[in-house]
Design a protein around this motif. Structure first.
Motif, PDB file in Angstrom:
ATOM      1  N   HIS A 127      45.329 -60.923 -71.058  1.00 13.75           N
ATOM      2  CA  HIS A 127      45.998 -61.277 -69.798  1.00 13.75           C
ATOM      3  C   HIS A 127      45.452 -60.376 -68.701  1.00 13.75           C
ATOM      4  CE1 HIS A 127      48.995 -61.467 -66.595  1.00 13.75           C
ATOM      5  NE2 HIS A 127      49.225 -62.683 -67.051  1.00 13.75           N
ATOM      6  N   VAL A 128      45.023 -60.999 -67.601  1.00 15.54           N
ATOM      7  CA  VAL A 128      44.337 -60.275 -66.529  1.00 15.54           C
ATOM      8  C   VAL A 128      45.044 -60.530 -65.207  1.00 15.54           C
ATOM      9  CG1 VAL A 128      42.139 -59.941 -65.336  1.00 15.54           C
ATOM     10  CG2 VAL A 128      42.159 -60.541 -67.768  1.00 15.54           C
ATOM     11  N   VAL A 129      45.177 -59.485 -64.403  1.00 14.94           N
ATOM     12  CA  VAL A 129      45.772 -59.623 -63.073  1.00 14.94           C
ATOM     13  C   VAL A 129      44.706 -60.041 -62.072  1.00 14.94           C
ATOM     14  CG1 VAL A 129      46.961 -58.429 -61.201  1.00 14.94           C
ATOM     15  CG2 VAL A 129      47.585 -57.959 -63.571  1.00 14.94           C
ATOM     16  N   ASP A 130      43.616 -59.315 -62.012  1.00 10.03           N
ATOM     17  CA  ASP A 130      42.476 -59.645 -61.166  1.00 10.03           C
ATOM     18  C   ASP A 130      41.225 -59.563 -62.016  1.00 10.03           C
ATOM     19  OD1 ASP A 130      43.365 -60.279 -58.526  1.00 10.03           O
ATOM     20  OD2 ASP A 130      43.933 -58.182 -58.265  1.00 10.03           O
ATOM     21  N   LEU A 131      40.332 -60.516 -61.846  1.00 12.17           N
ATOM     22  CA  LEU A 131      39.161 -60.627 -62.715  1.00 12.17           C
ATOM     23  C   LEU A 131      37.929 -60.084 -61.997  1.00 12.17           C
ATOM     24  CD1 LEU A 131      38.841 -61.787 -65.577  1.00 12.17           C
ATOM     25  CD2 LEU A 131      38.086 -63.932 -64.545  1.00 12.17           C
ATOM     26  N   SER A 132      37.449 -58.910 -62.427  1.00 15.91           N
ATOM     27  CA  SER A 132      36.204 -58.344 -61.914  1.00 15.91           C
ATOM     28  C   SER A 132      35.074 -58.661 -62.887  1.00 15.91           C
ATOM     29  CB  SER A 132      36.332 -56.829 -61.755  1.00 15.91           C
ATOM     30  OG  SER A 132      36.503 -56.217 -63.029  1.00 15.91           O
ATOM     31  N   SER A 133      33.858 -58.332 -62.518  1.00  8.94           N
ATOM     32  CA  SER A 133      32.717 -58.582 -63.411  1.00  8.94           C
ATOM     33  C   SER A 133      32.853 -57.845 -64.740  1.00  8.94           C
ATOM     34  CB  SER A 133      31.405 -58.190 -62.713  1.00  8.94           C
ATOM     35  OG  SER A 133      31.201 -58.962 -61.562  1.00  8.94           O
ATOM     36  N   THR A 149      46.864 -64.254 -64.115  1.00 14.03           N
ATOM     37  CA  THR A 149      48.137 -64.451 -63.427  1.00 14.03           C
ATOM     38  C   THR A 149      47.965 -65.531 -62.361  1.00 14.03           C
ATOM     39  OG1 THR A 149      49.980 -63.244 -62.433  1.00 14.03           O
ATOM     40  CG2 THR A 149      47.793 -62.722 -61.613  1.00 14.03           C
ATOM     41  N   PRO A 150      48.944 -66.421 -62.165  1.00 13.87           N
ATOM     42  CA  PRO A 150      48.751 -67.594 -61.300  1.00 13.87           C
ATOM     43  C   PRO A 150      48.282 -67.286 -59.889  1.00 13.87           C
ATOM     44  CG  PRO A 150      50.721 -67.882 -62.628  1.00 13.87           C
ATOM     45  CD  PRO A 150      50.239 -66.480 -62.886  1.00 13.87           C
ATOM     46  N   GLU A 151      48.728 -66.191 -59.323  1.00 16.51           N
ATOM     47  CA  GLU A 151      48.294 -65.846 -57.972  1.00 16.51           C
ATOM     48  C   GLU A 151      47.197 -64.777 -57.993  1.00 16.51           C
ATOM     49  OE1 GLU A 151      49.088 -67.486 -55.209  1.00 16.51           O
ATOM     50  OE2 GLU A 151      50.099 -68.814 -56.638  1.00 16.51           O
ATOM     51  N   GLY A 152      46.582 -64.599 -59.146  1.00 10.64           N
ATOM     52  CA  GLY A 152      45.468 -63.657 -59.247  1.00 10.64           C
ATOM     53  C   GLY A 152      44.200 -64.269 -58.670  1.00 10.64           C
ATOM     54  N   ARG A 153      43.099 -63.609 -58.924  1.00 15.32           N
ATOM     55  CA  ARG A 153      41.832 -64.081 -58.359  1.00 15.32           C
ATOM     56  C   ARG A 153      40.693 -63.526 -59.171  1.00 15.32           C
ATOM     57  NH1 ARG A 153      42.017 -60.010 -53.087  1.00 15.32           N
ATOM     58  NH2 ARG A 153      42.130 -58.113 -54.327  1.00 15.32           N
ATOM     59  N   MET A 154      39.559 -64.138 -58.991  1.00 18.07           N
ATOM     60  CA  MET A 154      38.329 -63.590 -59.550  1.00 18.07           C
ATOM     61  C   MET A 154      37.535 -62.992 -58.401  1.00 18.07           C
ATOM     62  SD  MET A 154      35.172 -65.427 -61.567  1.00 18.07           S
ATOM     63  CE  MET A 154      33.525 -64.688 -61.500  1.00 18.07           C
ATOM     64  N   MET A 155      37.403 -61.673 -58.432  1.00 18.42           N
ATOM     65  CA  MET A 155      36.670 -60.954 -57.391  1.00 18.42           C
ATOM     66  C   MET A 155      35.423 -60.393 -58.041  1.00 18.42           C
ATOM     67  SD  MET A 155      36.797 -60.162 -54.174  1.00 18.42           S
ATOM     68  CE  MET A 155      36.370 -58.957 -52.912  1.00 18.42           C
ATOM     69  N   VAL A 165      38.479 -68.764 -67.289  1.00 20.88           N
ATOM     70  CA  VAL A 165      39.736 -68.412 -67.959  1.00 20.88           C
ATOM     71  C   VAL A 165      40.300 -69.682 -68.578  1.00 20.88           C
ATOM     72  CG1 VAL A 165      40.201 -66.503 -66.385  1.00 20.88           C
ATOM     73  CG2 VAL A 165      41.179 -68.751 -65.909  1.00 20.88           C
ATOM     74  N   ASP A 166      41.191 -69.498 -69.544  1.00 21.61           N
ATOM     75  CA  ASP A 166      41.761 -70.647 -70.246  1.00 21.61           C
ATOM     76  C   ASP A 166      43.039 -71.168 -69.614  1.00 21.61           C
ATOM     77  OD1 ASP A 166      39.910 -70.776 -72.544  1.00 21.61           O
ATOM     78  OD2 ASP A 166      40.677 -68.767 -72.925  1.00 21.61           O
ATOM     79  N   GLY A 167      43.780 -70.330 -68.939  1.00 23.39           N
ATOM     80  CA  GLY A 167      45.034 -70.764 -68.365  1.00 23.39           C
ATOM     81  C   GLY A 167      45.585 -69.760 -67.394  1.00 23.39           C
ATOM     82  N   LEU A 168      46.674 -70.148 -66.718  1.00 18.35           N
ATOM     83  CA  LEU A 168      47.325 -69.315 -65.718  1.00 18.35           C
ATOM     84  C   LEU A 168      48.750 -69.057 -66.172  1.00 18.35           C
ATOM     85  CD1 LEU A 168      46.111 -71.221 -62.518  1.00 18.35           C
ATOM     86  CD2 LEU A 168      44.896 -69.487 -63.861  1.00 18.35           C
ATOM     87  N   LEU A 198      54.109 -64.771 -70.786  1.00 23.56           N
ATOM     88  CA  LEU A 198      53.257 -64.723 -71.979  1.00 23.56           C
ATOM     89  C   LEU A 198      53.948 -63.964 -73.109  1.00 23.56           C
ATOM     90  CD1 LEU A 198      50.591 -64.889 -73.625  1.00 23.56           C
ATOM     91  CD2 LEU A 198      49.851 -62.818 -72.393  1.00 23.56           C
ATOM     92  N   LEU A 199      54.488 -62.795 -72.787  1.00 23.10           N
ATOM     93  CA  LEU A 199      55.131 -61.987 -73.826  1.00 23.10           C
ATOM     94  C   LEU A 199      56.360 -62.691 -74.401  1.00 23.10           C
ATOM     95  CD1 LEU A 199      54.801 -58.418 -72.241  1.00 23.10           C
ATOM     96  CD2 LEU A 199      53.319 -59.531 -73.917  1.00 23.10           C
ATOM     97  N   GLU A 200      57.124 -63.356 -73.542  1.00 24.11           N
ATOM     98  CA  GLU A 200      58.278 -64.108 -74.040  1.00 24.11           C
ATOM     99  C   GLU A 200      57.830 -65.243 -74.953  1.00 24.11           C
ATOM    100  OE1 GLU A 200      60.496 -65.442 -70.698  1.00 24.11           O
ATOM    101  OE2 GLU A 200      61.116 -63.413 -70.072  1.00 24.11           O
ATOM    102  N   ARG A 201      56.779 -65.918 -74.565  1.00 25.81           N
ATOM    103  CA  ARG A 201      56.274 -67.036 -75.361  1.00 25.81           C
ATOM    104  C   ARG A 201      55.759 -66.563 -76.721  1.00 25.81           C
ATOM    105  NH1 ARG A 201      51.285 -69.358 -75.386  1.00 25.81           N
ATOM    106  NH2 ARG A 201      50.616 -68.268 -73.501  1.00 25.81           N
ATOM    107  N   LEU A 202      55.070 -65.437 -76.705  1.00 20.69           N
ATOM    108  CA  LEU A 202      54.569 -64.894 -77.968  1.00 20.69           C
ATOM    109  C   LEU A 202      55.723 -64.505 -78.894  1.00 20.69           C
ATOM    110  CD1 LEU A 202      51.574 -62.686 -76.786  1.00 20.69           C
ATOM    111  CD2 LEU A 202      51.459 -64.756 -78.174  1.00 20.69           C
TER     112      LEU A 202
END
Length: 606
Positions: A129-135, A150-156, A252-255, A261-265
């Protein structure tokens, strides 16, 4: 392989085999694009869910002066050791990489990526699980069973960019001048102080380096995500992507939010996710006097007998003479020659140590200190094999000490080589004049002003300096030729101060094998006549208790230092980093180090 865990406040660079764990899990909103990747693997036996929080600056060794846990850095080896422990636990079925804002480079991310690949073969489910996606973050998690943003995250991740700032005009404005002599066509370490722009050889080398790192990044991400290279490159060319755009492009596979995520797991596995890293139990209970006594006196327990022991010797930071300053709450790592030599001697005295892994993340520094360490490592190698593991940077003096190893392992994205030297001084006469400071000189000897900061080298002084640095370069090349079993001419052709990626260094004979710390440990175990599963990894220098550190006499590195760093807080972040790099070089010159083997720049890849 068994790994010793030290206490959080006194740990010192613990490391383990890179083994992550995760298996067939990953259903998120619009997610399972890669579910086919896990269909053929055996489901995990256990149900336990372990969470690994990855955040803060990533280092190779911990700060020994952090008894209260104030340091927010993440020690890579400790993370890998924790992952390895969970991978071996039959009760564990799922691992969650909770990636927040880690400050890591491509090579360190590659170590984690290798662990992910290995873990999936062990039947563990790997969810990132990633908040912001860097290289680097994308490189680290791309091979997980499920990568969630995260749904409002980004790939920077706007590609790779190397910037070099030049200070010659600024220095002239305040009356400073760097009088430098270099050996090596590509040795450009002093160019930021002596030029207004980049030389053509430096541009050629840097362009090739960035190109090699770029190709490795694109190839590794494309392979892990099962995407075409062109699609991955196109995504990087866009640079800034919304979370939805990153999902649409298959990065990424999903948002999903972390809490969801932790609740679902928990609902799916029937097991409440628990934090495995960082380990809060490492700090003593400070609510009582007994907790304080424990903090002051404890040191890591000696490991049980029955396993072949492999030493992990960490060399992180600029290489300098003397000892590291023993300052409570000190920040920044250095490779202090006396400290590292003491650790090498301790290893040599320990008959239970069958092999050594030398983990290096250093841009180099003092040529003399590098040679002293090289000699000690060569002597150590006469009694047990030494394998060098190159992290993000092992260049110039960093590669000098690596050349003493029997084998050298590097990541494709390691920055290494830079076999070249330079020497000189910072001339402050112009500044003295601007400040109204007069100087009266009484001297004896033709070259008495060799290290004077008042004036440039005289002709005879310059000839002495040139002779010295050429002799040091010849020694450097000969050291590498001996260690790599190459001729002087063969090394000289790939030396000349040129910086290489790990992949290109291997092609030129400077590196034996591409891989991370896991590969180095496996090679060390093999050379010691055993397997990684049957070795005990022991960190050196050995951790000390807080009381032992307080009793030690403080010893500063020799030579004066600049106070310019104290003014960095008033500068913008990027400029502060550039000035910091320049002042680091100035400090080395002011400390009257005659010859330096130092990387020309520091790459910050995000």
């Amino acid at each position: 392989m068994k790994v010793r865990h030290g206490d959080r406040g006194v740990r010192h660079g613990l490391v383990a085999v890179l083994v992550l764990l995760f298996a067939p899990w990953a259903e998120a909103r619009q997610a399972p694009a890669h579910s086919a990747r896990v269909a053929s693997r055996t489901p995990p036996v256990g149900k336990a869910v372990r969470v690994f929080r990855i955040d803060g600056p990533v280092t190779e060794a911990s700060n020994p002066w952090d008894p209260f846990g104030f340091d927010d850095s993440l020690v890579l080896g400790e993370l890998l050791a924790s992952l390895d422990e969970a991978a071996r636990d039959p009760a564990v079925g799922t691992l969650v990489l909770d990636v927040r804002s880690p400050g890591w480079g491509l090579a360190q991310a590659s170590d984690v990526a290798a662990a992910v690949r290995h873990a999936r073969t062990q039947g563990k489910a790997v969810v990132a699980h990633v908040v912001d996606l860097s290289s680097p973050t994308l490189l680290a998690v791309a091979g997980a069973d499920s990568v969630l943003l995260t749904p409002e995250g980004r790939m920077m991740a706007p590609g790779l960019r190397a910037e070099v700032t030049f200070f010659k005009d600024l220095m002239e404005t305040v009356g400073l001048e760097a009088d430098i002599e270099t050996v090596g066509r590509f040795k450009s370490a002093a160019e930021p102080l002596t030029r207004r722009d980049m030389s053509e050889p430096a541009r050629e080398a840097l362009d090739a380096l960035v190109g090699s790192l770029w190709q490795s990044l694109i190839s590794d991400v494309a392979e892990a995500r099962h995407l075409e290279r062109a699609k991955v490159e196109a995504a990087f060319d866009e640079g800034l992507l919304t979370a939805e755009a990153a999902r649409e492009r298959g990065l990424v596979d999903g948002l999903e939010y972390r809490s969801d995520l932790l609740e679902r797991l928990q609902q799916t596995t029937g097991s409440k996710p628990t934090l495995a890293f960082p380990d809060a139990r490492a700090l003593p209970d400070m609510s009582s006097l007994f907790g304080l006594i424990e903090l002051l006196t404890r040191s890591p327990e000696r490991p049980p007998a029955g396993h072949r022991r492999v030493a992990l010797l960490v060399a992180e930071g600029p290489i300098q003479m003397g000892r590291a300053a023993d300052e409570l709450f000190a920040s920044g790592s250095v490779v202090a020659a006396d400290d590292l030599l003491e650790a090498i001697q301790a290893i040599a005295r320990d008959d239970s140590i069958g092999a050594v892994v030398l983990r290096i993340d250093s841009p180099g520094g003092s040529a003399l200190a590098s040679d002293l360490i090289w000699r000690a490592l060569v002597r150590l190698g006469e009694t047990r094999p030494v394998v060098a593991s190159l992290s993000g940077t092992a260049a110039s003096g960093g590669y000098y000490i690596a050349s003493a190893a029997k084998e050298i392992i590097a990541q494709p994205t390691t920055v290494t080589g830079s076999i070249g030297v330079f020497g000189g001084k910072l001339v402050m006469g112009g500044l003295y004049d601007k400040l109204g400071l007069g100087t009266v000189v009484i001297s004896r000897g033709k070259n008495a002003g060799l290290l004077s900061s008042r004036a440039r080298f005289s002709d005879s002084e310059r000839e002495v300096m040139r002779t010295t640095i050429h002799a040091t370069y010849d020694t450097f090349v000969n050291r590498v030729a001996k260690g790599r079993r190459m001729s002087y001419d063969a090394v000289d052709r790939v030396a000349q101060g040129r910086v290489w990626s790990g992949r290109d260094a291997q092609a030129h004979g400077l590196v034996d094998e591409l891989g991370g710390l896991d590969v180095a440990i496996a090679r060390a175990a093999h050379l010691a006549g055993t397997t990684p599963d049957d070795v005990e990894l022991v960190p050196f220098p050995a951790p000390k208790s807080l009381l032992e550190m307080l009793q030690a006499r403080s010893a500063s590195l020799r030579g004066p230092s600049l106070d310019l760093k104290q003014a960095l807080g008033a500068l913008p972040g990027s400029l502060a980093l550039d000035v910091l790099r320049a002042t680091t070089l100035m400090e080395a010159l002011l400390a009257q180090e005659p010859v330096l083997a130092m990387l020309p720049y520091r790459l910050e890849l995000r």
